[in-house]
Design a protein around this motif. Structure first.
Motif, PDB file in Angstrom:
ATOM      1  N   ALA A  46       0.819  -1.226   0.000  1.00 26.38           N
ATOM      2  CA  ALA A  46       0.000   0.000   0.000  1.00 26.38           C
ATOM      3  C   ALA A  46       0.847   1.267   0.000  1.00 26.38           C
ATOM      4  O   ALA A  46       0.322   2.367  -0.171  1.00 26.38           O
ATOM      5  CB  ALA A  46      -0.924   0.015   1.220  1.00 26.38           C
ATOM      6  N   ASP A  94      -6.479  -4.874  -3.597  1.00 28.85           N
ATOM      7  CA  ASP A  94      -5.487  -5.916  -3.307  1.00 28.85           C
ATOM      8  C   ASP A  94      -4.212  -5.605  -4.085  1.00 28.85           C
ATOM      9  O   ASP A  94      -4.166  -4.627  -4.836  1.00 28.85           O
ATOM     10  CB  ASP A  94      -6.021  -7.316  -3.614  1.00 28.85           C
ATOM     11  CG  ASP A  94      -6.313  -7.546  -5.089  1.00 28.85           C
ATOM     12  OD1 ASP A  94      -5.702  -6.866  -5.946  1.00 28.85           O
ATOM     13  OD2 ASP A  94      -7.168  -8.395  -5.388  1.00 28.85           O
ATOM     14  N   ALA A  95      -3.173  -6.423  -3.875  1.00 32.71           N
ATOM     15  CA  ALA A  95      -1.882  -6.133  -4.505  1.00 32.71           C
ATOM     16  C   ALA A  95      -1.978  -6.095  -6.031  1.00 32.71           C
ATOM     17  O   ALA A  95      -1.239  -5.366  -6.684  1.00 32.71           O
ATOM     18  CB  ALA A  95      -0.841  -7.152  -4.059  1.00 32.71           C
ATOM     19  N   SER A 124      -2.340  -2.260   4.660  1.00 34.28           N
ATOM     20  CA  SER A 124      -2.671  -3.616   4.224  1.00 34.28           C
ATOM     21  C   SER A 124      -3.116  -4.402   5.466  1.00 34.28           C
ATOM     22  O   SER A 124      -3.169  -3.855   6.566  1.00 34.28           O
ATOM     23  CB  SER A 124      -1.466  -4.248   3.541  1.00 34.28           C
ATOM     24  OG  SER A 124      -1.858  -5.473   2.938  1.00 34.28           O
ATOM     25  N   ASN A 145      -7.514  -0.691   2.254  1.00 32.84           N
ATOM     26  CA  ASN A 145      -6.808  -1.929   2.543  1.00 32.84           C
ATOM     27  C   ASN A 145      -6.373  -2.547   1.212  1.00 32.84           C
ATOM     28  O   ASN A 145      -7.191  -3.093   0.483  1.00 32.84           O
ATOM     29  CB  ASN A 145      -7.709  -2.897   3.321  1.00 32.84           C
ATOM     30  CG  ASN A 145      -6.992  -4.205   3.668  1.00 32.84           C
ATOM     31  OD1 ASN A 145      -5.852  -4.411   3.271  1.00 32.84           O
ATOM     32  ND2 ASN A 145      -7.668  -5.070   4.388  1.00 32.84           N
ATOM     33  N   VAL A 146      -5.096  -2.397   0.895  1.00 27.52           N
ATOM     34  CA  VAL A 146      -4.553  -3.060  -0.293  1.00 27.52           C
ATOM     35  C   VAL A 146      -4.135  -4.444   0.196  1.00 27.52           C
ATOM     36  O   VAL A 146      -3.061  -4.628   0.745  1.00 27.52           O
ATOM     37  CB  VAL A 146      -3.370  -2.266  -0.883  1.00 27.52           C
ATOM     38  CG1 VAL A 146      -2.940  -2.884  -2.221  1.00 27.52           C
ATOM     39  CG2 VAL A 146      -3.745  -0.799  -1.091  1.00 27.52           C
ATOM     40  N   GLN A 147      -5.048  -5.394   0.021  1.00 28.45           N
ATOM     41  CA  GLN A 147      -4.885  -6.705   0.668  1.00 28.45           C
ATOM     42  C   GLN A 147      -3.707  -7.492   0.086  1.00 28.45           C
ATOM     43  O   GLN A 147      -3.391  -7.380  -1.099  1.00 28.45           O
ATOM     44  CB  GLN A 147      -6.170  -7.522   0.507  1.00 28.45           C
ATOM     45  CG  GLN A 147      -7.364  -6.895   1.205  1.00 28.45           C
ATOM     46  CD  GLN A 147      -8.667  -7.538   0.773  1.00 28.45           C
ATOM     47  OE1 GLN A 147      -9.129  -8.499   1.356  1.00 28.45           O
ATOM     48  NE2 GLN A 147      -9.259  -7.007  -0.288  1.00 28.45           N
ATOM     49  N   ARG A 148      -3.092  -8.290   0.954  1.00 33.67           N
ATOM     50  CA  ARG A 148      -1.907  -9.052   0.574  1.00 33.67           C
ATOM     51  C   ARG A 148      -1.999 -10.467   1.142  1.00 33.67           C
ATOM     52  O   ARG A 148      -2.912 -10.773   1.919  1.00 33.67           O
ATOM     53  CB  ARG A 148      -0.659  -8.361   1.107  1.00 33.67           C
ATOM     54  CG  ARG A 148      -0.563  -8.370   2.620  1.00 33.67           C
ATOM     55  CD  ARG A 148       0.611  -7.535   3.076  1.00 33.67           C
ATOM     56  NE  ARG A 148       1.263  -8.108   4.253  1.00 33.67           N
ATOM     57  CZ  ARG A 148       2.336  -7.571   4.825  1.00 33.67           C
ATOM     58  NH1 ARG A 148       2.862  -6.465   4.352  1.00 33.67           N
ATOM     59  NH2 ARG A 148       2.881  -8.142   5.877  1.00 33.67           N
TER      60      ARG A 148
END
Lengths: 384, 277
Positions: A39, A176-177, A85, A110-113
């Protein structure tokens, strides 16, 4: 001022950068955050751009501080954002509940990983889909958007601010990523074409003892600080005036229900889905990056003469239960596609299973984007 | 006959007629010192925004002060206050909370905002115990003391919060006890005017969860003990470390000028937006 606030034009832009530009375009003035993959580019962009256009990015000691600082700033009347994240969200959860409880507009990306725990930071896995709704303790409603492209990282960020301001609530961008790091065409419209909303405030000069600043299902005016409203803001159980009540459970019931109903009453205005399932026998249900593979698979299936449609959740929360039920009444079979082991699947199944057969398909390997061929295989399998 | 009203009563939120404090609690002394300082500076409560955390002392401004008050989660009031100060740099932001809130669960925010030297006043009511939850040991509990979670005596070294905040870089730090309300008021006035992070530790009595349970006695006895144990910064300088054991060093421990973060941000924004070029 050196920089233009809204960078109207056509760009080849990273999703995370587009998100930062969306925040600035929406009128956000303060961000706080802590570096985290995948993120960080959002913080980098805001740190560079904000001071040029009058805003500030604060890099703080941890994500707990980041969410606390933006909530504090939101109470001064600023539009605010933080981006992180999964691990950062885990740290923020208590204060996210606080923001819900005292009805604070804020946007949380939230840039999920790859998860659980520290997982794999650069892998795109949408593993936090239910955490945003159920992660903080207690019953509450939340709004969460699921962008599927850099363009939507921009558009959804603007929309998230508008929802946050209109409903006085934290709003999530569940990226997300894949989407965060994806580079694609992004069109930033001219300022007059970007709709922005600002929260309702009490009339200036209102007698502070008469301000009902909380717990209105139609959203109470926010008695922001510094205007003489003498706001008493406590996340402990309180009434419409902000007065604490820690002894009467009927006050607690009122507190919990009013907060939830504020979102649920307006869910038809909030919920967004993308429907393309006219005459389809099989409907692919997905959200975010996976919806791109779903669209491709539906197209290929059409070429094979199979009646396959798509249904995309743009808002994961509030959950579009009625839209899914409506779709399930028409479709015979539903395949839920998620890049996780089935997080929204139980919710979708609960809404659809009375009317259609519901299947689940993760990618072959978690963290890989779905292969349309693999989806096609599943379609053929369920049709037989 | 005219009614006698405390001149500070105008600062109390209308409709708040009772307190949750136990008899003999030090909260009232500190609350009065804060309000008296604001009064003596000819300020209005609308010039201030208060933030507090969780614990008995967090209830000093909430709901009693008729001002903008943010009653936050446990340990986080300074982190919230940072955001408030960024949004309203012209307002005086004051955090009122306890030793458990600020130095245990919230220690990270305390040291980092002291380091940043963000202009705000933090009043830490240090009663050396978790009062609200029933007398558990805190990082400030004296070694050997029997509490509900250290029934065989506390076995941890004790935090010197003021020294911690000095080391972290705050520009103003003072320590007083509830036996010193006048000196406390004077230091709060200085702290409010200070361009930087100002921290005041107030050693305060919890006669119910500390006094009664640990045998330290009533509120009066605890105040008497503070009187006897207190030694001024000047006097303390002449004493050995051994002599100072079990003493409370009171006074203004540090008062210095250093860059303040909100001002530095303003300068940075001017550079970034090209206003100076």
């Amino acid at each position: 001022m050196k920089g233009k606030r809204i960078l109207t034009g056509k760009y080849f832009m990273m999703g995370n950068t587009a998100c930062a530009e969306g925040a600035i375009a929406a009128g956000c003035e303060l961000a706080a955050g802590y570096p985290i993959t995948p993120a960080t580019e959002i913080a980098n962009r805001l740190a560079e751009r904000f001071p040029q256009v009058g805003g500030v990015f604060l890099q703080v000691e941890d994500e707990i501080s980041a969410i606390a600082a933006i909530i504090g700033a939101s109470w001064t009347g600023k539009k605010v954002i933080t981006a992180t994240s999964g691990p950062g969200i885990s740290l923020m959860l208590e204060n996210i509940g606080f923001a819900v409880g005292v009805e604070t507009p804020c946007v949380i990306v939230n840039v999920q990983r790859g998860a659980p725990t520290t997982g794999m930071p650069t892998a795109g896995v949408t593993g936090d889909m239910v955490q945003v709704k159920r992660g903080s303790h207690g019953d509450y409603e939340i709004i969460a958007l699921c962008p599927s492209s850099p363009q939507e990282m921009f558009d959804h960020t603007v929309l998230a601010f508008n929802y946050a301001e209109k409903y006085r609530t934290p709003v999530f961008i569940l990226s997300d990523a894949f989407v965060g790091h994806m580079r694609e065409e992004v069109v930033i419209p001219p300022p007059e074409q970007i709709e922005t909303v600002y929260r309702k405030l009490p009339e200036p000069g209102t007698d502070p003892t008469q301000i009902k600043g909380f717990l209105d299902e139609d959203v109470a005016p926010m008695p922001i600080f510094g205007r003489g409203f003498k706001a008493h803001v406590t996340s402990s159980c309180h009434d419409e005036y902000g007065k604490r009540n820690l002894s009467d459970v009927s006050a607690l019931d009122h507190f919990v229900r009013k907060l939830s109903n504020k979102i649920l009453k307006h869910k038809d205005e909030i919920i967004r889905v993308e429907k393309n399932y006219q005459d389809a026998e099989v409907v692919l249900v997905s959200y975010g990056a996976v919806s791109r593979a779903a669209a491709m698979a539906a197209l290929r299936a059409g070429e094979e003469g199979l009646a396959v449609g798509t249904f995309r959740l743009i808002t994961a929360w509030p959950f579009p239960e009625e839209e899914i039920e409506k779709m399930a009444r028409k479709a015979k079979k539903i395949i839920v596609l998620e890049n996780n082991l089935g997080q929204l699947y139980p919710y979708i199944k609960a809404a659809a299973a009375h009317y259609a057969d519901v299947y689940f398909l993760p990618p072959r390997v978690l963290g890989e984007i779905h292969d349309p061929e693999n989806i096609l295989k599943k379609i053929r399998e369920v049709i037989q | 006959m005219s009614e006698l009203i405390n001149p500070l009563h105008r600062f109390i939120r209308p409709g708040v007629t009772s307190t949750t404090n136990c008899p003999g609690c030090g909260n009232g002394i500190v609350a009065q010192a804060i309000l008296r300082a604001i009064d003596e500076l000819s300020m209005d409560l609308d010039d201030c925004v208060f933030a507090s955390g969780i614990g008995c002392s967090a209830w000093v401004p909430s709901p009693f002060f008729n001002a903008d008050v943010l009653h936050t989660t446990h340990g986080r009031p300074i982190a919230f206050a940072l955001g408030i100060k960024m949004g309203l740099p012209q307002k005086k932001v004051m955090v009122v909370s306890g030793d458990g809130d600020l130095a245990a669960i919230g220690g990270n925010h305390l040291i980092h905002n002291a380091r940043r030297n963000v202009e705000m006043t933090v009043i830490c009511l240090n009663n050396s115990i978790y009062g609200m939850t029933g007398g558990q040991a805190a990082p400030t509990t004296p070694m050997g003391l029997k509490t509900t979670t250290t029934p065989y005596g506390a076995y941890e070294n004790t935090f010197d919060i003021s020294n911690l905040v000095i080391a972290a870089g705050a520009s103003f730090v003072a320590r007083w006890t509830t036996y010193h309300p006048r000196q406390l008021t004077a230091s709060i006035k200085k702290a409010i005017r200070k361009k930087g992070f100002s921290f005041i530790e107030v050693i305060t009595q919890c006669p119910v969860q500390y006094g009664r349970k640990t045998g330290s006695g009533s509120a009066v006895e605890m105040l008497r003990e503070y009187k006897e144990k207190s030694v001024s910064v000047k006097e303390a300088a002449k004493l050995s470390e051994e002599d100072l054991q079990d003493r409370i060093i009171v006074g203004e421990l540090i008062d210095k000028e250093k860059p303040e973060m909100v001002e530095e941000i303003m300068k940075m924004k001017k550079r970034a937006s090209g206003e100076n070029s």
